[in-house]
Design a protein around this motif. Structure first.
Motif, PDB file in Angstrom:
ATOM      1  N   LYS A   1       0.824  -1.210   0.000  1.00  0.00           N
ATOM      2  CA  LYS A   1       0.000   0.000   0.000  1.00  0.00           C
ATOM      3  C   LYS A   1       0.859   1.261   0.000  1.00  0.00           C
ATOM      4  CE  LYS A   1      -3.928   2.194   2.314  1.00  0.00           C
ATOM      5  NZ  LYS A   1      -3.303   3.551   2.282  1.00  0.00           N
TER       6      LYS A   1
ATOM      7  N   GLN B   1       2.163   1.853  -3.512  1.00  0.00           N
ATOM      8  CA  GLN B   1       1.093   2.307  -4.393  1.00  0.00           C
ATOM      9  C   GLN B   1       0.723   3.756  -4.098  1.00  0.00           C
ATOM     10  OE1 GLN B   1      -2.237  -0.317  -5.065  1.00  0.00           O
ATOM     11  NE2 GLN B   1      -1.017  -2.124  -4.644  1.00  0.00           N
TER      12      GLN B   1
ATOM     13  N   VAL C   1      -4.475  -4.399  -6.973  1.00  0.00           N
ATOM     14  CA  VAL C   1      -4.010  -3.029  -7.200  1.00  0.00           C
ATOM     15  C   VAL C   1      -5.100  -2.082  -6.714  1.00  0.00           C
ATOM     16  CG1 VAL C   1      -3.209  -1.347  -8.917  1.00  0.00           C
ATOM     17  CG2 VAL C   1      -2.661  -3.784  -9.189  1.00  0.00           C
TER      18      VAL C   1
ATOM     19  N   LEU D   1      -5.197   3.853  -8.429  1.00  0.00           N
ATOM     20  CA  LEU D   1      -4.129   3.575  -9.395  1.00  0.00           C
ATOM     21  C   LEU D   1      -4.674   2.831 -10.596  1.00  0.00           C
ATOM     22  CD1 LEU D   1      -1.078   4.026  -9.661  1.00  0.00           C
ATOM     23  CD2 LEU D   1      -0.727   1.800  -8.587  1.00  0.00           C
TER      24      LEU D   1
END
Length: 236
Positions: free
Chosen positions: A119, A122, A148, A152
């Motif tokens: 996380k 990302q 994902v 994103l």
């Protein structure tokens, strides 16, 4: 260019040495890369946008990323989702910002196994994808809609890759036999080819690894029969 796509070393595995370098050499995934397809047009016009390539192992995800790397005028860098941390990622993003600001050069960031991004990674990447500092190409064998994060993913197109067909595998094996110097003079018997195609189960890397092992074990006449193709992996 990064080491990920450098298959020129003599000691590199056959699968790495035989990676195609152009779209015309790319085998399989015609719905994705065939004449007139969206992705092909974007690659040929050097107008690539963010993508997530999703599919099983050995179906061409990283290979297609390598073709994009060779085709684009943008900077192309790779990042390991397994070993790279947030500080390194932010350093890469700052370099991309400088290229964009001072040289008007885009950066394509390739992340293999993007499902392994945590996380924090990302979250660190998202602003740079959002403002166009980097164009993201992620490759994953896992369902990106679960692996994902949504912000994103919403800024990328997900492209689904299928397992290669047995015809695709045969074309890839024949290309290796005809173009790899290390396989010069080798003959793959028809039943051996059928076995390799079947056992590969749509994975080009598995097929080429099997072929390379068979060549290492072949007799002086350089003939690869089915029995050798079977015994190369300890099958009975």
């Amino acid at each position: 260019m990064t080491d990920l796509f450098d298959g020129n070393a003599a000691d590199a595995p056959l699968a790495a040495r035989m990676r195609p370098e152009t779209l015309d050499e790319f085998v399989g995934q015609k719905e994705i890369t065939g004449k007139g397809s969206l992705l092909r047009r974007l690659i040929e016009t050097d107008n690539i946008s963010s993508f997530v390539f999703w599919g099983p192992p050995g179906c061409g995800k990283s290979t297609l990323a390598g073709i994009i790397a060779r085709s684009t005028s943008a900077a192309f860098v790779s990042f390991s989702a397994v070993t790279g941390g947030v500080p390194e990622l932010r350093k890469r993003m700052e370099s991309a910002k400088d290229l964009r600001r001072y040289k008007a050069c885009r950066t394509i960031l390739f992340v293999d196994e993007i499902h392994r991004f945590n996380k924090a990674q990302q979250d660190a990447l998202l602003p740079f994808v959002e403002d166009g500092t980097v164009i993201l190409i992620g490759a994953t064998t896992e369902n990106p809609y679960f692996e994902v994060n949504t912000p994103l993913l919403s800024r990328s197109r997900v492209v689904r890759f299928a397992p290669l067909s047995e015809d695709d595998i045969e074309a890839i094996v024949n290309r290796a036999l005809s173009k790899s110097p290390g396989l010069k003079g080798f003959t793959l018997e028809r039943e051996a080819m059928e076995h390799i195609k079947h056992i590969a189960a749509g994975d080009a890397r598995a097929a080429l690894n099997r072929l390379e092992l068979c060549a290492d074990l072949a007799e002086e006449d350089k003939t690869i029969p089915r029995a050798l193709a079977e015994s190369a992996a300890g099958e009975k």
